[in-house]
Every structure is written in structure tokens, then in C-alpha cells.
Design a protein around this motif. Structure first.
Motif, PDB file in Angstrom:
ATOM      1  N   PRO A   1     -55.226  33.385  -5.771  1.00 19.09           N
ATOM      2  CA  PRO A   1     -56.108  33.744  -6.909  1.00 19.09           C
ATOM      3  C   PRO A   1     -55.346  34.117  -8.168  1.00 19.09           C
ATOM      4  O   PRO A   1     -55.957  34.309  -9.218  1.00 19.09           O
ATOM      5  CB  PRO A   1     -56.884  34.958  -6.375  1.00 19.09           C
ATOM      6  N   TYR A   2     -54.009  34.232  -8.087  1.00 18.32           N
ATOM      7  CA  TYR A   2     -53.257  34.842  -9.180  1.00 18.32           C
ATOM      8  C   TYR A   2     -52.321  33.880  -9.920  1.00 18.32           C
ATOM      9  O   TYR A   2     -51.514  34.325 -10.720  1.00 18.32           O
ATOM     10  CB  TYR A   2     -52.425  36.009  -8.641  1.00 18.32           C
ATOM     11  N   LEU A   3     -52.388  32.589  -9.708  1.00 18.25           N
ATOM     12  CA  LEU A   3     -51.521  31.629 -10.376  1.00 18.25           C
ATOM     13  C   LEU A   3     -50.065  32.059 -10.245  1.00 18.25           C
ATOM     14  O   LEU A   3     -49.388  32.388 -11.216  1.00 18.25           O
ATOM     15  CB  LEU A   3     -51.910  31.479 -11.851  1.00 18.25           C
ATOM     16  N   ALA A   4     -49.576  32.050  -9.014  1.00 21.25           N
ATOM     17  CA  ALA A   4     -48.240  32.573  -8.715  1.00 21.25           C
ATOM     18  C   ALA A   4     -47.144  31.581  -9.089  1.00 21.25           C
ATOM     19  O   ALA A   4     -47.301  30.363  -8.949  1.00 21.25           O
ATOM     20  CB  ALA A   4     -48.155  32.913  -7.232  1.00 21.25           C
ATOM     21  N   THR A   5     -46.012  32.107  -9.548  1.00 19.14           N
ATOM     22  CA  THR A   5     -44.824  31.314  -9.888  1.00 19.14           C
ATOM     23  C   THR A   5     -43.624  31.881  -9.156  1.00 19.14           C
ATOM     24  O   THR A   5     -43.390  33.093  -9.189  1.00 19.14           O
ATOM     25  CB  THR A   5     -44.559  31.335 -11.399  1.00 19.14           C
ATOM     26  N   ARG A   6     -42.859  31.007  -8.517  1.00 18.53           N
ATOM     27  CA  ARG A   6     -41.711  31.430  -7.707  1.00 18.53           C
ATOM     28  C   ARG A   6     -40.390  31.169  -8.433  1.00 18.53           C
ATOM     29  O   ARG A   6     -40.177  30.108  -8.986  1.00 18.53           O
ATOM     30  CB  ARG A   6     -41.737  30.669  -6.382  1.00 18.53           C
ATOM     31  N   THR A   7     -39.501  32.178  -8.395  1.00 20.50           N
ATOM     32  CA  THR A   7     -38.142  32.037  -8.911  1.00 20.50           C
ATOM     33  C   THR A   7     -37.172  32.497  -7.833  1.00 20.50           C
ATOM     34  O   THR A   7     -37.160  33.684  -7.480  1.00 20.50           O
ATOM     35  CB  THR A   7     -37.937  32.874 -10.190  1.00 20.50           C
ATOM     36  N   ASP A   8     -36.357  31.576  -7.308  1.00 19.96           N
ATOM     37  CA  ASP A   8     -35.448  31.927  -6.213  1.00 19.96           C
ATOM     38  C   ASP A   8     -34.263  32.757  -6.705  1.00 19.96           C
ATOM     39  O   ASP A   8     -33.677  32.471  -7.751  1.00 19.96           O
ATOM     40  CB  ASP A   8     -34.929  30.661  -5.523  1.00 19.96           C
ATOM     41  N   ILE A   9     -33.901  33.745  -5.916  1.00 18.37           N
ATOM     42  CA  ILE A   9     -32.687  34.527  -6.124  1.00 18.37           C
ATOM     43  C   ILE A   9     -31.584  33.974  -5.237  1.00 18.37           C
ATOM     44  O   ILE A   9     -30.445  33.796  -5.665  1.00 18.37           O
ATOM     45  CB  ILE A   9     -32.931  36.017  -5.812  1.00 18.37           C
ATOM     46  N   ARG A  10     -31.902  33.673  -3.998  1.00 19.98           N
ATOM     47  CA  ARG A  10     -30.937  33.056  -3.080  1.00 19.98           C
ATOM     48  C   ARG A  10     -31.706  32.339  -1.975  1.00 19.98           C
ATOM     49  O   ARG A  10     -32.845  32.695  -1.650  1.00 19.98           O
ATOM     50  CB  ARG A  10     -29.983  34.095  -2.478  1.00 19.98           C
ATOM     51  N   SER A  11     -31.054  31.353  -1.403  1.00 20.36           N
ATOM     52  CA  SER A  11     -31.590  30.605  -0.269  1.00 20.36           C
ATOM     53  C   SER A  11     -30.394  30.269   0.603  1.00 20.36           C
ATOM     54  O   SER A  11     -29.520  29.508   0.186  1.00 20.36           O
ATOM     55  CB  SER A  11     -32.304  29.333  -0.738  1.00 20.36           C
ATOM     56  N   GLU A  12     -30.338  30.831   1.825  1.00 18.82           N
ATOM     57  CA  GLU A  12     -29.120  30.703   2.624  1.00 18.82           C
ATOM     58  C   GLU A  12     -29.412  30.810   4.110  1.00 18.82           C
ATOM     59  O   GLU A  12     -30.417  31.388   4.529  1.00 18.82           O
ATOM     60  CB  GLU A  12     -28.112  31.784   2.213  1.00 18.82           C
TER      61      GLU A  12
END
Length: 303
Positions: A223-234
Motif C-alpha cells: 500500500p505504500y509504494l515501496a522503493t528498495r536500496t541495497d546496502i549489501r548482498s552477500e
């Protein structure tokens, strides 16, 4: 100046020798350099010829020939090296792929045994329907259990309870803490199980990407129009169970909210053919709750 004697004919005829008398070339030639010095008046055993041009043996003419030979060889080597370099650079410029090694028979292993995740994760096309309230048997030990993962119960959060919004999962239990009331927002720490039979069959990285997608497109964030920004992926391992971690900020476009979004951590680890998962979310910029999230992640155990 060279001593008198038979020397290779400066005219360059293979196998022929001409006599040097110490000051000039003789007219006499032979194919046997062991024979005595010739007499210019005798022609027996020799072939009269015109005097060969050039200086004494080993003199300037010989040096010039040697220099010419060295020069030709140098040019040839330069050409070979140049072609090799150009060929290598061309391969890089046009993107010719390197050959890859594969495991062969006889117990040999590949040249690069380290598994690599795919460059572009391919999450599930559609999140499956699970049963988050279907609980497995777990010990009562002061820890929050779900799937094969558990974390130490956090005293500043509410007691552990079921969470039906993880509709794609099983055996889900979580702790929450209200952050705002109107509109409502919570911090949460959850564990549960993702099942292979539902389509969670990719490698750890792709599986955690599927988890992220199912959470962000589900009831909690959609419901909140979410946007993702990665800090790390490991990659990671918990008690010998391999898995993957995504640490990301999820922001939402809701001016009426008291928060701008969440700092989230998604983790999956192998559980036979299935996966255990952890999901933690605390408001962005809240250092106190960030510390709780970090403590829960550090204390994760896998069985």
C-alpha cells in the motif's frame, strides 16, 4: 687484419672457399680448405674466378652481413610479438569469452571450483500460497523459532506471535514493536520456512531475492509504494547451513507516516530441500532499534 688462409668465399657461394693472402683475395677457390696455399700461376684443383669484392675475412663486409642477419631476426621477432599482442587485445575489445573449465572424470576438478551465483537473480514470477500459521514442533528455550532458524527473544519487543501476512511461507513466528499508531507502523523480527515444492528451488541468492519480492509486493509494503536500496548482498553460513543475506533500505511514499521506511535484513539458509528465512525491519534512522536488529542477526542459529 686476418691471417693468410682459406676462408668462406665472400661471394657467398655455399661450400666454396677462397684464399686470402694476407692483403687481398686470391683468384683461386676450392671446396677443401685443408689444401695448401695456391700459387696464382697454378690453376690445377682450383677454379679461376674474378676477385671477389670486399675486404678481408671478418672485415667490414662480414660484419655488414652479420648485422643484416641480426636486423632481419629482430624484425621477425618484433612482428611475432606484435601479432600476439594485437590478437590478445582484439579478443578483449570484442569481448571474446574465456574458455571455462568443467569438472572431468578421474577425480579431477575444474580450474575454478568456487561456485558463483548468477549475475542477475531470477526471483519467482509469482509468490506461492503457503500456510504461515502451520507450526512445526520447536523447543521452549527462550528463543523465537521458525523453520530451521531461531533468534534470542528480544525483551524490548512484544512476545512472539503468529504472523499471517507471510502468506507465501510456513511455520512463521515473530516479535513486533509498535512504532506509530495512525497510520500504524511496526518494527518486526520474524523467522519461518520457505518450501521447495512451492518453487523456492533456486540458489541462495535467487531464493532471498524471491523472499524480498514476496515481502515487498505483499500486504506489509504494497500500500505504500515501496522503493528498495541495497546496502549489501552477500553469501553467509549459519551453523554450517549455507545461505544469502540482503541488507537494504526500503523507503515508502507516505507523507502522513512518522517514518520514511525501514532498514531491513533478509536471510535464507538451506534446510534440506527447503529454506529457513529471517526477516527483520526497523525504522530508518532509529539507532536503538538498529542495535536490536543487529543483535538478533548475530544471535541467529540454524538446526
Amino acid at each position: 687484419m686476418a691471417a693468410a688462409g682459406w676462408y668462406p668465399d665472400p661471394a657467398g657461394v655455399p661450400g666454396r672457399y677462397r684464399y686470402w693472402d694476407g692483403s687481398r683475395w686470391s683468384r683461386s677457390t676450392t671446396d677443401d680448405p685443408r689444401r695448401p696455399a695456391p700459387e696464382e700461376s697454378q690453376t690445377s684443383g682450383s677454379t679461376p674466378t674474378e676477385p671477389a669484392p670486399g675486404g678481408p675475412p671478418g672485415g667490414p663486409s662480414g660484419k655488414r652481413r652479420l648485422g643484416l642477419i641480426i636486423g632481419v631476426l629482430a624484425v621477425a621477432v618484433t612482428l611475432v610479438v606484435g601479432v600476439a599482442i594485437l590478437t590478445s587485445n582484439f579478443g578483449s575489445l570484442v569481448g571474446i569469452p574465456r574458455p571455462t573449465s568443467t569438472a572431468s572424470g578421474g577425480g579431477e576438478s575444474s580450474a575454478d571450483p568456487t561456485p558463483r551465483p548468477s549475475a542477475t537473480p531470477t526471483p519467482l514470477v509469482r509468490c506461492p500460497k503457503g500456510d504461515p500459521n502451520l507450526r512445526a514442533s520447536h523447543p521452549t528455550d527462550g528463543r523465537v523459532h521458525g523453520g530451521n532458524l531461531s533468534f534470542e527473544e528480544q525483551p524490548t519487543f512484544n512476545p512472539a506471535a503468529l504472523e499471517s501476512r507471510f502468506s507465501f511461507a510456513y511455520d512463521v513466528l515473530q516479535q513486533t514493536l509498535p512504532v506509530s499508531q495512525n497510520p500504524p507502523w511496526i518494527a518486526q523480527l520474524a523467522v519461518g520456512q520457505l518450501r521447495g515444492k512451492d518453487g523456492f528451488v533456486n540458489d541462495p541468492r535467487n531464493t532471498v531475492e524471491s523472499l524480498v519480492r514476496c515481502v515487498m509486493t505483499g500486504i506489509m509494503y504494497s500500500p505504500y509504494l515501496a522503493t528498495r536500496t541495497d546496502i549489501r548482498s552477500e553469501s553467509l553460513s549459519i551453523d554450517g547451513h549455507s545461505g544469502w543475506l540482503v541488507d537494504a533500505e526500503i523507503t515508502v511514499d507516505r507523507p502522513d507516516l512518522a517514518v520514511t521506511g525501514d532498514h531491513t535484513i533478509f536471510i535464507v539458509v538451506r534446510d534440506g530441500q527447503d529454506w529457513g528465512f529471517f526477516f527483520g525491519a526497523v525504522p530508518l534512522g532509529n539507532a536503538q532499534l538498529d542495535a536490536v536488529l543487529a543483535r538478533a542477526v548475530r544471535g541467529l542459529r540454524a538446526s
